[in-house]
Design a protein around this motif. Structure first.
Motif, short mmCIF file in Angstrom:
data_model
loop_
_atom_site.label_atom_id
_atom_site.label_comp_id
_atom_site.label_asym_id
_atom_site.label_seq_id
_atom_site.Cartn_x
_atom_site.Cartn_y
_atom_site.Cartn_z
N TRP A 118 100.99 3.07 -7.19
CA TRP A 118 102.01 4.08 -7.57
C TRP A 118 101.68 5.39 -6.88
CZ3 TRP A 118 106.33 4.21 -10.82
CH2 TRP A 118 106.86 5.49 -11.03
N HIS A 119 102.70 6.00 -6.26
CA HIS A 119 102.57 7.35 -5.71
C HIS A 119 103.71 8.22 -6.21
CE1 HIS A 119 99.86 7.21 -1.85
NE2 HIS A 119 99.27 6.67 -2.90
N SER A 120 103.40 9.45 -6.54
CA SER A 120 104.38 10.52 -6.73
C SER A 120 103.97 11.63 -5.77
CB SER A 120 104.38 11.04 -8.16
OG SER A 120 104.74 10.03 -9.08
N ALA A 121 104.95 12.29 -5.14
CA ALA A 121 104.58 13.26 -4.10
C ALA A 121 105.62 14.37 -3.97
CB ALA A 121 104.41 12.56 -2.75
N GLY A 128 105.87 16.15 6.19
CA GLY A 128 106.06 14.72 5.99
C GLY A 128 104.97 14.07 5.18
N ASN A 129 103.72 14.56 5.30
CA ASN A 129 102.62 13.98 4.53
C ASN A 129 102.72 14.32 3.05
OD1 ASN A 129 101.38 12.72 6.74
ND2 ASN A 129 100.24 14.57 7.26
N GLY A 130 103.04 15.56 2.76
CA GLY A 130 103.23 15.98 1.38
C GLY A 130 101.94 16.01 0.57
N GLU A 131 102.12 16.22 -0.72
CA GLU A 131 101.01 16.26 -1.69
C GLU A 131 101.24 15.13 -2.67
OE1 GLU A 131 97.50 17.57 -2.67
OE2 GLU A 131 98.65 19.06 -1.53
N ALA A 132 100.37 14.12 -2.66
CA ALA A 132 100.58 12.91 -3.45
C ALA A 132 99.51 12.72 -4.51
CB ALA A 132 100.62 11.69 -2.54
N GLY A 133 99.91 12.03 -5.57
CA GLY A 133 99.00 11.62 -6.62
C GLY A 133 99.38 10.23 -7.09
N GLY A 134 98.45 9.56 -7.79
CA GLY A 134 98.75 8.23 -8.30
C GLY A 134 97.60 7.29 -8.11
N LEU A 135 97.91 6.05 -7.74
CA LEU A 135 96.90 5.00 -7.54
C LEU A 135 97.17 4.28 -6.23
CD1 LEU A 135 94.63 3.04 -8.46
CD2 LEU A 135 96.41 1.72 -9.62
N GLY A 136 96.17 4.24 -5.35
CA GLY A 136 96.27 3.50 -4.11
C GLY A 136 96.36 4.39 -2.89
N GLY A 137 95.76 3.93 -1.80
CA GLY A 137 95.89 4.62 -0.53
C GLY A 137 95.32 6.02 -0.53
N TRP A 138 96.11 6.96 -0.01
CA TRP A 138 95.63 8.32 0.20
C TRP A 138 96.37 9.29 -0.71
CZ3 TRP A 138 91.37 7.57 2.53
CH2 TRP A 138 91.25 6.50 3.43
N VAL A 139 95.62 9.98 -1.56
CA VAL A 139 96.17 10.95 -2.50
C VAL A 139 95.34 12.22 -2.43
CG1 VAL A 139 97.02 9.15 -4.06
CG2 VAL A 139 94.73 10.11 -4.43
N ARG A 140 95.77 13.23 -3.16
CA ARG A 140 95.10 14.53 -3.16
C ARG A 140 93.62 14.39 -3.52
NH1 ARG A 140 96.15 19.94 -3.63
NH2 ARG A 140 94.68 21.13 -4.86
#
Length: 300
Positions: A173-176, A183-195
């Motif tokens: 899950w990502h929210s951004a 384009g990259n933005g600021e993301a949070g959640g589970l998986g991959g690349w987040v803040r």
């Protein structure tokens, strides 16, 4: 890392039960785009009831990207279901054969909350079931998709502010937050690349099994997103909550800092002007930014 063996995505994802807006603290230009291509996509697939707003129409695109045909979007009762490569926009009305940015919804969510139910039970690795907001009603350029679509990654050639409430599958899950030029933005959640490479929750909390501590993604669950403001009416961030009946805990993704928009001036204005909700479903062999292990602790 290679994608999981179940890379093939099913044909459809679904969203529904939009509980609504709840009070809480070389491109073509013009206003309309004529559809001059032959397509099997039904442009006006149906309507939904958005509690707190009223009846809304869905407007399905013919092109997922320039020269890349879109998939169908269907409605059934209170469900909206995009097929693979489908994308649809919330609107006040839909006119077959014409895409008019003035018809798109400008939902004013600053200081408010949106609640809906999502089902990602068939969306495996490599799949992305998305629900997000973009500044489409204000988009005067027709775009390379001939429908005024815009986003922060210029998928159809036009940039605008974008708020990703949900980019998800049954493992991630990502929210951004995105300004028009980030384009990259600021993301949070589970998986991959987040803040800060810190996940908001763990694979034990969110996974497709009855043993999942908070959300069993093999079943539908509820999404709530709030855009709280300070005493001056300025955005304080985005607060996303995932919940599921019968589970002992909720999951939270809170983004209260965004270096590309210090003080949230740009996104405050975008939300105050009104943004268009979009649903889409797509896939890629390069989706580790969403469901990869990151620096550790993500889905495997």
């Amino acid at each position: 890392l290679a994608p999981r063996p179940h890379q093939v995505c099913p044909t459809m994802s679904s969203f529904g039960r939009f509980a609504g807006v709840v009070a809480a603290g070389g491109l073509l230009c013009g206003t309309e785009a004529q559809v001059f291509v032959s397509s099997t996509v039904e442009q006006c697939p149906g309507s939904l009831q958005l509690t707190g707003y009223g009846n809304i129409s869905l407007v399905a695109t013919q092109w997922n990207m320039p020269s890349f045909p879109a998939g169908e979007v269907k409605t059934e009762g209170r469900l909206a279901m995009p097929n693979m490569w489908g994308r649809a926009y919330f609107a006040d009305s839909c006119t077959q054969g014409t895409y008019d940015n003035e018809q798109y919804l400008a939902l004013k969510l600053l200081g408010k909350k949106l609640i809906y139910t999502t089902d990602v039970s068939e969306a495996g690795c490599g799949c992305n079931a998305a629900m997000y907001l973009v500044s489409m009603k204000q988009s005067q350029e027709v775009s390379g998709c001939y429908d005024h679509y815009c986003d922060a990654n210029s998928v159809c050639g036009v940039r605008c502010a974008e708020i990703d409430i949900q980019e998800a599958n049954k493992y991630a899950w990502h929210s951004a937050l995105h300004t028009a030029w980030d384009g990259n933005g600021e993301a949070g959640g589970l998986g991959g690349w987040v803040r800060d490479n810190r996940y908001s929750f763990t694979p034990q909390d969110y996974n497709p099994s009855p043993g999942a501590r908070c959300v069993d993604t093999s079943l539908p669950y509820q999404v709530s997103v709030a855009f709280p403001t300070d005493s001056n009416g300025v955005l304080r961030g985005m607060e996303v909550t995932l919940s599921q009946a019968g589970k002992e805990c909720d999951l939270h993704v809170n983004i209260h800092q965004y270096n590309a928009d210090e003080g949230f001036a740009q996104l405050t204005q975008a939300l105050a002007d009104g943004m268009t909700p979009v649903i889409s479903y797509w896939k890629s062999t390069d989706m580790l930014w969403l469901h990869g292990p990151g620096v550790g602790g993500g889905p495997r």
